[in-house]
Design an enzyme around this catalytic site. Structure first.
Site, mmCIF file in Angstrom:
data_model
loop_
_atom_site.group_PDB
_atom_site.id
_atom_site.type_symbol
_atom_site.label_atom_id
_atom_site.label_comp_id
_atom_site.label_asym_id
_atom_site.label_seq_id
_atom_site.Cartn_x
_atom_site.Cartn_y
_atom_site.Cartn_z
ATOM 1 N N GLY A 51 -37.324 37.354 44.574
ATOM 2 C CA GLY A 51 -38.291 36.809 45.526
ATOM 3 C C GLY A 51 -38.949 37.844 46.418
ATOM 4 C CB ALA A 111 -26.075 40.581 53.369
ATOM 5 C CB VAL A 138 -30.315 37.005 53.470
ATOM 6 C CG1 VAL A 138 -29.192 36.116 52.980
ATOM 7 C CG2 VAL A 138 -29.910 38.471 53.374
ATOM 8 C CB ALA A 139 -33.021 32.645 50.776
ATOM 9 C CE1 TYR A 234 -38.895 26.014 54.227
ATOM 10 C CE2 TYR A 234 -39.916 26.471 56.350
ATOM 11 C CZ TYR A 234 -39.193 26.893 55.255
ATOM 12 O OH TYR A 234 -38.734 28.184 55.200
ATOM 13 C CG LEU A 272 -45.424 32.679 46.395
ATOM 14 C CD1 LEU A 272 -45.193 34.169 46.522
ATOM 15 C CD2 LEU A 272 -46.352 32.407 45.222
HETATM 16 P P1 NAD Z 1 -34.657 34.266 46.980
HETATM 17 O O1 NAD Z 1 -33.639 33.209 46.711
HETATM 18 O O2 NAD Z 1 -35.564 34.664 45.885
HETATM 19 O O3 NAD Z 1 -33.915 35.625 47.474
HETATM 20 C C1 NAD Z 1 -32.804 35.617 48.295
HETATM 21 C C2 NAD Z 1 -32.120 36.968 48.283
HETATM 22 O O4 NAD Z 1 -30.994 36.890 49.167
HETATM 23 C C3 NAD Z 1 -31.556 37.421 46.924
HETATM 24 O O5 NAD Z 1 -31.748 38.814 46.753
HETATM 25 C C4 NAD Z 1 -30.049 37.150 47.052
HETATM 26 O O6 NAD Z 1 -29.221 38.025 46.278
HETATM 27 C C5 NAD Z 1 -29.872 37.455 48.518
HETATM 28 N N1 NAD Z 1 -28.660 36.869 49.086
HETATM 29 C C6 NAD Z 1 -28.309 35.562 49.174
HETATM 30 N N2 NAD Z 1 -27.107 35.449 49.781
HETATM 31 C C7 NAD Z 1 -26.708 36.719 50.073
HETATM 32 C C8 NAD Z 1 -25.572 37.264 50.687
HETATM 33 N N3 NAD Z 1 -24.590 36.503 51.155
HETATM 34 N N4 NAD Z 1 -25.478 38.615 50.774
HETATM 35 C C9 NAD Z 1 -26.455 39.437 50.299
HETATM 36 N N5 NAD Z 1 -27.577 38.960 49.733
HETATM 37 C C10 NAD Z 1 -27.685 37.625 49.619
HETATM 38 O O7 NAD Z 1 -35.421 33.799 48.276
HETATM 39 P P2 NAD Z 1 -36.921 33.978 48.815
HETATM 40 O O8 NAD Z 1 -37.663 32.730 48.531
HETATM 41 O O9 NAD Z 1 -37.497 35.284 48.434
HETATM 42 O O10 NAD Z 1 -36.621 33.952 50.378
HETATM 43 C C11 NAD Z 1 -36.495 35.120 51.169
HETATM 44 C C12 NAD Z 1 -36.988 34.808 52.561
HETATM 45 O O11 NAD Z 1 -38.382 34.462 52.486
HETATM 46 C C13 NAD Z 1 -36.288 33.610 53.213
HETATM 47 O O12 NAD Z 1 -36.143 33.854 54.595
HETATM 48 C C14 NAD Z 1 -37.285 32.477 52.998
HETATM 49 O O13 NAD Z 1 -37.147 31.445 53.934
HETATM 50 C C15 NAD Z 1 -38.582 33.242 53.161
HETATM 51 N N6 NAD Z 1 -39.798 32.564 52.634
HETATM 52 C C16 NAD Z 1 -39.810 32.038 51.372
HETATM 53 C C17 NAD Z 1 -40.964 31.381 50.935
HETATM 54 C C18 NAD Z 1 -41.034 30.757 49.552
HETATM 55 O O14 NAD Z 1 -41.944 29.960 49.312
HETATM 56 N N7 NAD Z 1 -40.163 31.107 48.650
HETATM 57 C C19 NAD Z 1 -42.101 31.306 51.762
HETATM 58 C C20 NAD Z 1 -42.063 31.906 53.001
HETATM 59 C C21 NAD Z 1 -40.892 32.531 53.433
#
Ligand code: NAD
Length: 396
Positions: A51, A111, A138-139, A234, A272
């Site tokens: 992501g 993390a 991190v999510a 949300y 996304l």
């Molecule tokens: P994702 O699930 O693709 O990525 C999450 C990442 O966190 C991964 O690399 C995973 O390995 C890591 N992770 C999870 N638990 C962990 C832990 N305990 N220790 C270490 N790493 C850990 O998520 P994403 O959609 O890219 O979200 C990332 C951020 O972006 C979040 O804060 C989310 O709210 C924000 N965001 C997402 C969107 C969307 O539409 N996807 C939009 C805006 C903001």
């Protein structure tokens, strides 16, 4: 073995190493084709394997020639079980970075724990001296608190009253109505503990105390706001409460980093398809309609376009990070453009199972979902015998 997708709802339990590597290469190629970035130099990305975090790491490394440390929680292959997509992504990233002569390390672990924070600080001291950018992406559905040992679970629910709206099963394209009951106070508390700003704050505090943040260091975490129709689930829901907490943390971190001339931001990103967003009810249908409208208007972006734009227009290249005095960077500005939202809402009101393929980009949604796990990628032979065991070079 022959690796095929095995899906269970919004989860895919298999991932394809070559498909993931190809997805990484496409992101790298995109960044390399853009104007070079003027920074950062040494970057720590927490949540770096999929992501937005992964795209941040790629933009920094291949856009600015930055050295990167990625922290993530992924699993290696074991027996007939493939590794997780983030594992294969990170292996491909490390290999490409090495080929480019870029320094990088990957830390696999939780993390949220003190142990991983200490490992990261020791690595920075030994190999990098300092970091000048810390990305927090991190999510997670769960977090164990490093001090109290309490394990929290996050939920995606409205707060106060039940919420009813359209939702879609993106595998079948079936549109239905879903009602989600409101969260309890305890569920709100736990969601804030997982997805709020406490852990980001702990990272910055510990990095700063260890003296491994460079003068002028920047830190950024990611958030989402979105349109009114998704607000109950949300922005005004449990996850939104956590995002409010994250945004408050940015204000506090700005003050703490002032002694270094540093800065902290929350970047509000576009909706996304990622592993996290596909788990939220209603949102996949909204994203499908949004993709159709943004693609028609030639405004569509994926994680890598968003992250390159964050770096090129806001954090580096002389960009003005945020509106004056604000700690929020708005790269969701194209998603939230009035003409885009009016058109998405017009379609939203008409959407039902029969017209989804015409009014929304169901095919694009599905393709992006399978891409997350390295499937449906052009040029990959999915019938070929593939070794699921892949090492991550430079794993700490
Ligand atoms: P994702 O699930 O693709 O990525 C999450 C990442 O966190 C991964 O690399 C995973 O390995 C890591 N992770 C999870 N638990 C962990 C832990 N305990 N220790 C270490 N790493 C850990 O998520 P994403 O959609 O890219 O979200 C990332 C951020 O972006 C979040 O804060 C989310 O709210 C924000 N965001 C997402 C969107 C969307 O539409 N996807 C939009 C805006 C903001």
């Amino acid at each position: 073995m022959i690796i095929q997708p095995k899906t269970r709802g919004f989860i895919c339990t298999t991932a394809h190493p070559e498909g993931c590597a190809k997805q990484i290469q496409e992101q790298i190629d995109y960044v390399k084709a853009q104007k070079k970035l003027t920074g950062p130099v040494n970057v720590l990305v927490i949540g770096a394997s999929t992501g937005y975090g992964l795209a941040s790491r790629i933009a920094a490394a291949f856009g600015a020639g930055a050295n990167t440390i990625g922290v993530f929680f992924d699993k290696a292959a074991e027996g007939i079980r493939t590794a997780s997509a983030g594992w294969y992504n990170s292996a491909a990233f490390e290999q490409a970075a090495a080929e480019q002569g870029l320094k990088s390390h990957s830390i696999v672990g939780d993390a949220f724990s003190d142990a991983i924070k200490t490992t990261t600080i020791d690595l920075i001291k030994a190999e990098y001296g300092t970091v000048d950018l810390v990305v927090y992406s991190v999510a997670s559905p769960r977090r164990t608190h490093p001090v109290t040992g309490e394990t929290f679970s996050s939920v995606i629910k409205p707060v106060g009253t039940a919420y009813t709206n359209k939702t879609m099963n993106f595998h079948t394209g079936e549109v239905s109505t879903v009602t989600i009951e409101p969260a309890t106070d305890e569920e709100v508390r736990q969601t804030i503990a997982v997805m709020g700003g406490e852990d980001w704050g702990m990272w910055i505090d510990q990095l700063q105390a260890a003296g491994v943040l460079a003068d002028g260091a920047t830190t950024v975490a990611y958030s989402y706001i979105g349109p009114k129709i998704t607000h109950p689930i949300y922005r005004d829901g449990t996850i939104g409460q956590a995002k409010n907490d994250l945004e408050q943390t940015a204000i506090a971190l700005n003050q703490k980093l002032a002694v270094l001339g540093g800065r902290a931001f929350v970047s509000v990103n576009k909706a996304l398809v990622t592993q996290s967003s596909s788990a939220i009810p209603v949102v996949p249908l909204y994203i499908s309609a949004l993709y159709r409208v943004m693609k028609d208007k030639e405004l569509h972006e994926n994680c890598i376009q968003q992250m390159y734009r964050l770096f090129a227009e806001h954090l580096y290249n002389g960009g003005k990070a945020a509106a004056d005095g604000s700690h929020l960077i708005r790269i969701d500005n194209w998603e939230m453009r009035e003409d885009v939202q009016i058109e998405v809402m017009r379609r939203w009101n008409e959407l039902e199972t029969d017209n989804v393929p015409e009014l929304a980009d169901l095919e694009g949604y599905r393709k992006d979902f399978f891409h997350l796990f390295g499937f449906q990628t052009e040029g990959v032979d999915y019938e070929a015998d593939t070794d699921p065991s892949v090492e991550i070079p430079n794993q700490v």
